[in-house]
Design a protein around this motif. Structure first.
Motif, PDB file in Angstrom:
ATOM      1  N   TRP A 210       0.861  -1.181   0.000  1.00 60.85           N
ATOM      2  CA  TRP A 210       0.000   0.000   0.000  1.00 60.85           C
ATOM      3  C   TRP A 210       0.899   1.233   0.000  1.00 60.85           C
ATOM      4  O   TRP A 210       1.325   1.717   1.040  1.00 60.85           O
ATOM      5  CB  TRP A 210      -0.928   0.004   1.219  1.00 60.85           C
ATOM      6  N   TRP A 211       1.211   1.706  -1.193  1.00 60.98           N
ATOM      7  CA  TRP A 211       2.104   2.859  -1.315  1.00 60.98           C
ATOM      8  C   TRP A 211       1.493   4.075  -0.626  1.00 60.98           C
ATOM      9  O   TRP A 211       0.298   4.332  -0.744  1.00 60.98           O
ATOM     10  CB  TRP A 211       2.368   3.186  -2.781  1.00 60.98           C
ATOM     11  N   SER A 212       2.331   4.822   0.042  1.00 61.51           N
ATOM     12  CA  SER A 212       1.874   6.009   0.765  1.00 61.51           C
ATOM     13  C   SER A 212       2.419   7.263   0.097  1.00 61.51           C
ATOM     14  O   SER A 212       3.634   7.483   0.062  1.00 61.51           O
ATOM     15  CB  SER A 212       2.353   5.951   2.224  1.00 61.51           C
ATOM     16  N   LEU A 213       1.525   8.065  -0.445  1.00 61.49           N
ATOM     17  CA  LEU A 213       1.893   9.342  -1.056  1.00 61.49           C
ATOM     18  C   LEU A 213       1.183  10.473  -0.337  1.00 61.49           C
ATOM     19  O   LEU A 213       0.007  10.339   0.027  1.00 61.49           O
ATOM     20  CB  LEU A 213       1.475   9.407  -2.528  1.00 61.49           C
ATOM     21  N   PRO A 214       1.861  11.597  -0.134  1.00 63.42           N
ATOM     22  CA  PRO A 214       1.166  12.745   0.451  1.00 63.42           C
ATOM     23  C   PRO A 214       0.218  13.380  -0.554  1.00 63.42           C
ATOM     24  O   PRO A 214       0.404  13.251  -1.770  1.00 63.42           O
ATOM     25  CB  PRO A 214       2.311  13.702   0.797  1.00 63.42           C
ATOM     26  N   ALA A 215      -0.778  14.043  -0.059  1.00 58.82           N
ATOM     27  CA  ALA A 215      -1.643  14.828  -0.940  1.00 58.82           C
ATOM     28  C   ALA A 215      -0.851  16.013  -1.478  1.00 58.82           C
ATOM     29  O   ALA A 215      -0.031  16.592  -0.761  1.00 58.82           O
ATOM     30  CB  ALA A 215      -2.862  15.319  -0.172  1.00 58.82           C
ATOM     31  N   PRO A 216      -1.043  16.377  -2.721  1.00 60.83           N
ATOM     32  CA  PRO A 216      -0.327  17.535  -3.254  1.00 60.83           C
ATOM     33  C   PRO A 216      -0.890  18.830  -2.674  1.00 60.83           C
ATOM     34  O   PRO A 216      -2.006  18.840  -2.133  1.00 60.83           O
ATOM     35  CB  PRO A 216      -0.600  17.454  -4.754  1.00 60.83           C
TER      36      PRO A 216
END
Length: 380
Positions: A210-216
């Protein structure tokens, strides 16, 4: 130059993945079978790394070195909800398999790419009841990749509704920092993605990340900023032509026009002509939106798939086709990006591409941290 991470770009189109990866990466090989798109690629990036031809006819001998990343935005027509539903057995989307044969051959040669990104429409999650998505995940697992997926809408970055599926895979030997993975609660883990994951066999779920990316940051670009008053390649419609479009609207869409007139300021929207069923018969409908987001760009196959611009100001409604440069802006391409000379060519290039700032977001928050972690491990 040599210390930059390297990549192969398959189904490259006009090089939008290359634009998103940016100057911090170096392209070792790029491929597309469409000669017109290849002309745009060459005009913007040069032709040194470009091979124009069918992916089925490429051999590993043509792929130099060992790339850190392979990016593949393989054709979506057979996986799209608007398509015929052939899925990965279709003539276009089925080109995933000869591409994947190349990846398997690279592994046998001892030079598998540590990272792979596959990009496609969200229909890939549900095509054939989820079986096509399962097949892609199975292919990755059999080549010793851990993988996860993200659904990212370009509307977070540019004023265009364009949700797309990104499958990000890392070979088992890649050390993955805990900061890059999370529980399945992220912004980019949609309900459709969660449902597709639940349909995977347990052995594939064991390889899932489950890749974790911040919201832009909040998007600054507005649709009104992108729209030109005097585009070079399209003209504003006559009053009669605009009235004809409005006459194709349902009551719901007519209400949107009236609401825009009451806004007390200039309102910029977009419109698509669509075929709908009414009382069992097909009719053409004009459907508008004034939410500061354009509809998803598509490749122009007949006039109905071209997007229109609507401007409502002081009670007056104006309309025209969206210009080529406007479509490029909606994809996040820079102003100096060289577009094809023809309107249809430019529209097709944009409608078939990947949004540039989405690529940059994935690269900056997943791909580059993964490569940095690999470099630290190798240096230890």
């Amino acid at each position: 130059m040599a210390d930059k991470p390297s990549y192969y770009e398959f189904f490259a189109g006009g090089g939008m993945a290359r634009a998103g990866l940016g100057e911090g990466w170096r392209c070792l090989f790029a491929n597309d079978f469409d000669r017109k798109k290849a002309e745009s690629y060459r005009a913007n990036w040069g032709g040194e790394a470009l091979h124009v031809g069918d992916v089925r006819e490429i051999s590993t001998a043509q792929l130099p070195g060992r790339a850190d990343l392979v990016w593949a935005s393989f054709p979506c027509q057979d996986l799209s909800l608007a398509g015929a539903g052939a899925g990965l057995k279709g003539e276009r989307s089925g080109t995933f398999w000869p591409f994947w044969d190349l990846m398997k051959a690279l592994r046998k040669e001892g030079r598998p790419p540590p990272l792979i990104v596959l990009e496609n429409v969200c229909g890939a999650l549900t095509s054939h009841g989820g079986k096509d998505f399962t097949e892609i995940c199975k292919a990755l697992a059999e080549e010793d990749y851990k993988f996860g997926a993200l659904v990212i809408d370009a509307a977070l970055f540019v004023p265009q509704s364009r949700p797309r599926l990104f499958i990000v895979a890392a070979r088992e030997e890649v050390a993955i920092p805990t900061s890059l993975v999370a529980r399945n609660e992220g912004l980019f883990h949609t309900r459709a993605l969660l449902m597709a994951y639940e349909k995977l066999p347990r052995r594939l779920r064991d390889d899932w990340l489950w890749w974790s990316l911040p919201a832009p940051p909040s998007r600054n670009a507005t649709l009104a900023q992108i729209i030109e008053e005097a585009p070079r390649d399209v003209a504003w419609h006559s009053g009669a032509e605009t009235k004809a479009l409005i006459a194709m609207m349902s009551d719901v869409n007519l209400a949107k026009i009236e609401e825009a007139k009451r806004a007390g300021r200039k309102m910029v929207g977009t419109l698509y002509r669509r075929t709908r069923y009414q009382n069992g018969a097909k009719i053409q409908r004009a459907e508008a939106r004034f939410d500061d987001v354009a509809g998803c760009l598509r490749t122009p196959v007949g006039g109905s798939s071209r997007q229109y611009v609507l401007v409502v100001d002081k009670g007056r409604v104006r309309s025209r086709l969206m210009s080529a440069r406007e479509t490029a802006r909606l994809m996040g391409l820079p102003e100096d990006y060289i577009l094809p000379a023809t309107y249809n060519g430019a529209y097709h290039l944009a409608g078939d591409g990947v949004a540039v700032p989405v690529v940059r977001h994935i690269a900056g928050h997943v791909l580059e941290p993964l490569l940095a972690a690999m470099a630290l491990r190798d240096a230890a």
